[in-house]
Design a protein around this motif. Structure first.
Motif, PDB file in Angstrom:
ATOM      1  N   UNK A  70       0.822  -1.203   0.000  1.00 23.11           N
ATOM      2  CA  UNK A  70       0.000   0.000   0.000  1.00 23.11           C
ATOM      3  C   UNK A  70       0.857   1.254   0.000  1.00 23.11           C
ATOM      4  N   UNK A  71       0.336   2.285  -0.644  1.00 24.94           N
ATOM      5  CA  UNK A  71       0.939   3.613  -0.625  1.00 24.94           C
ATOM      6  C   UNK A  71      -0.232   4.589  -0.563  1.00 24.94           C
ATOM      7  N   UNK A  72       0.090   5.879  -0.476  1.00 22.34           N
ATOM      8  CA  UNK A  72      -0.993   6.843  -0.423  1.00 22.34           C
ATOM      9  C   UNK A  72      -0.623   8.110  -1.193  1.00 22.34           C
ATOM     10  N   UNK A  73      -1.644   8.863  -1.505  1.00 23.71           N
ATOM     11  CA  UNK A  73      -1.490  10.188  -2.087  1.00 23.71           C
ATOM     12  C   UNK A  73      -2.627  11.031  -1.534  1.00 23.71           C
ATOM     13  N   UNK A  74      -2.424  12.334  -1.538  1.00 25.26           N
ATOM     14  CA  UNK A  74      -3.523  13.235  -1.180  1.00 25.26           C
ATOM     15  C   UNK A  74      -3.816  14.031  -2.443  1.00 25.26           C
ATOM     16  N   UNK A  75      -5.004  13.791  -2.982  1.00 21.14           N
ATOM     17  CA  UNK A  75      -5.389  14.344  -4.270  1.00 21.14           C
ATOM     18  C   UNK A  75      -6.705  15.101  -4.100  1.00 21.14           C
ATOM     19  N   UNK A  76      -6.701  16.361  -4.506  1.00 16.02           N
ATOM     20  CA  UNK A  76      -7.905  17.193  -4.361  1.00 16.02           C
ATOM     21  C   UNK A  76      -8.422  17.175  -2.927  1.00 16.02           C
ATOM     22  N   UNK A  77      -7.481  17.207  -1.994  1.00 15.82           N
ATOM     23  CA  UNK A  77      -7.769  17.187  -0.549  1.00 15.82           C
ATOM     24  C   UNK A  77      -8.447  15.901  -0.082  1.00 15.82           C
ATOM     25  N   UNK A  78      -8.323  14.843  -0.846  1.00 13.45           N
ATOM     26  CA  UNK A  78      -8.837  13.524  -0.458  1.00 13.45           C
ATOM     27  C   UNK A  78      -7.651  12.601  -0.257  1.00 13.45           C
ATOM     28  N   UNK A  79      -7.685  11.836   0.805  1.00  8.89           N
ATOM     29  CA  UNK A  79      -6.625  10.864   1.089  1.00  8.89           C
ATOM     30  C   UNK A  79      -6.972   9.579   0.353  1.00  8.89           C
ATOM     31  N   UNK A  80      -6.034   9.135  -0.480  1.00 12.04           N
ATOM     32  CA  UNK A  80      -6.273   8.011  -1.378  1.00 12.04           C
ATOM     33  C   UNK A  80      -5.230   6.928  -1.113  1.00 12.04           C
ATOM     34  N   UNK A  81      -5.681   5.725  -0.852  1.00 10.50           N
ATOM     35  CA  UNK A  81      -4.776   4.584  -0.686  1.00 10.50           C
ATOM     36  C   UNK A  81      -4.694   3.881  -2.028  1.00 10.50           C
ATOM     37  N   UNK A  82      -3.468   3.583  -2.449  1.00  9.41           N
ATOM     38  CA  UNK A  82      -3.250   2.996  -3.771  1.00  9.41           C
ATOM     39  C   UNK A  82      -2.318   1.790  -3.695  1.00  9.41           C
ATOM     40  N   UNK A  83      -2.348   1.002  -4.751  1.00  8.14           N
ATOM     41  CA  UNK A  83      -1.365  -0.056  -4.940  1.00  8.14           C
ATOM     42  C   UNK A  83      -0.123   0.641  -5.492  1.00  8.14           C
ATOM     43  N   UNK A  84       1.024   0.557  -4.813  1.00 11.23           N
ATOM     44  CA  UNK A  84       2.196   1.311  -5.253  1.00 11.23           C
ATOM     45  C   UNK A  84       2.769   0.859  -6.594  1.00 11.23           C
ATOM     46  N   UNK A  85       2.502  -0.358  -6.995  1.00  9.23           N
ATOM     47  CA  UNK A  85       3.041  -0.862  -8.262  1.00  9.23           C
ATOM     48  C   UNK A  85       2.231  -0.382  -9.460  1.00  9.23           C
ATOM     49  N   UNK A  86       0.929  -0.256  -9.276  1.00  9.95           N
ATOM     50  CA  UNK A  86       0.056   0.062 -10.394  1.00  9.95           C
ATOM     51  C   UNK A  86      -0.609   1.434 -10.290  1.00  9.95           C
ATOM     52  N   UNK A  87      -0.478   2.082  -9.136  1.00 11.57           N
ATOM     53  CA  UNK A  87      -1.151   3.356  -8.838  1.00 11.57           C
ATOM     54  C   UNK A  87      -2.675   3.201  -8.832  1.00 11.57           C
ATOM     55  N   UNK A  88      -3.173   1.982  -8.769  1.00  9.91           N
ATOM     56  CA  UNK A  88      -4.614   1.751  -8.747  1.00  9.91           C
ATOM     57  C   UNK A  88      -5.189   2.148  -7.394  1.00  9.91           C
ATOM     58  N   UNK A  89      -6.265   2.899  -7.417  1.00 11.76           N
ATOM     59  CA  UNK A  89      -6.910   3.360  -6.192  1.00 11.76           C
ATOM     60  C   UNK A  89      -7.574   2.169  -5.491  1.00 11.76           C
ATOM     61  N   UNK A  90      -7.213   1.984  -4.222  1.00  5.05           N
ATOM     62  CA  UNK A  90      -7.769   0.913  -3.410  1.00  5.05           C
ATOM     63  C   UNK A  90      -8.904   1.441  -2.548  1.00  5.05           C
ATOM     64  N   UNK A  91      -8.729   2.646  -2.008  1.00  8.20           N
ATOM     65  CA  UNK A  91      -9.761   3.248  -1.156  1.00  8.20           C
ATOM     66  C   UNK A  91      -9.557   4.758  -1.120  1.00  8.20           C
ATOM     67  N   UNK A  92     -10.672   5.474  -1.037  1.00 10.81           N
ATOM     68  CA  UNK A  92     -10.642   6.923  -0.847  1.00 10.81           C
ATOM     69  C   UNK A  92     -11.148   7.166   0.570  1.00 10.81           C
ATOM     70  N   UNK A  93     -10.310   7.807   1.399  1.00 12.02           N
ATOM     71  CA  UNK A  93     -10.674   7.994   2.801  1.00 12.02           C
ATOM     72  C   UNK A  93     -11.456   9.282   3.056  1.00 12.02           C
ATOM     73  N   UNK A  94     -11.178  10.339   2.320  1.00  8.46           N
ATOM     74  CA  UNK A  94     -11.892  11.611   2.560  1.00  8.46           C
ATOM     75  C   UNK A  94     -12.341  12.167   1.235  1.00  8.46           C
TER      76      UNK A  94
END
Length: 94
Positions: A70-94
């Motif tokens: 797992x990895x994360x990014x904060x995009x458009x003020x939303x916390x997003x958990x992603x698969x670090x290999x594919x950048x596929x969104x796993x969950x949006x927290x906010x």
């Protein structure tokens, strides 16, 4: 003929629910906690953030210690958990 139709429908429903179950990702609680505690600046992205879709490669993802899946990014003020290999969104927290 009706018997085959009912059996076929039941088979399709069971196959469909199996496919859905395989795409569900169970996140360890510490992954959510870690991501919610981070003070990383948000980046702006004009596209829609959708679970199952990849973020563009230009969006920097940040590793989560002791969680290589797992990895994360904060995009458009939303916390997003992603698969670090594919950048596929796993969950949006906010």
């Amino acid at each position: 003929m009706k018997k085959f139709t009912v059996i076929g429908a039941a088979l399709l429903v069971s196959i469909g629910s199996s496919a859905i179950a395989q795409t569900t990702v169970v996140l360890p609680g510490e992954v959510r906690t870690y991501v919610l505690e981070q003070n990383t600046p948000s980046v702006t992205y004009e596209g829609e953030i959708v679970v199952g879709s990849p973020l563009p490669e230009v969006v920097e993802v940040h590793p989560i210690p002791d969680q290589p899946d797992f990895a994360y990014a904060i995009v458009n003020n939303k916390r997003v958990i992603v698969n670090p290999k594919t950048h596929t969104v796993v969950e949006v927290l906010q």
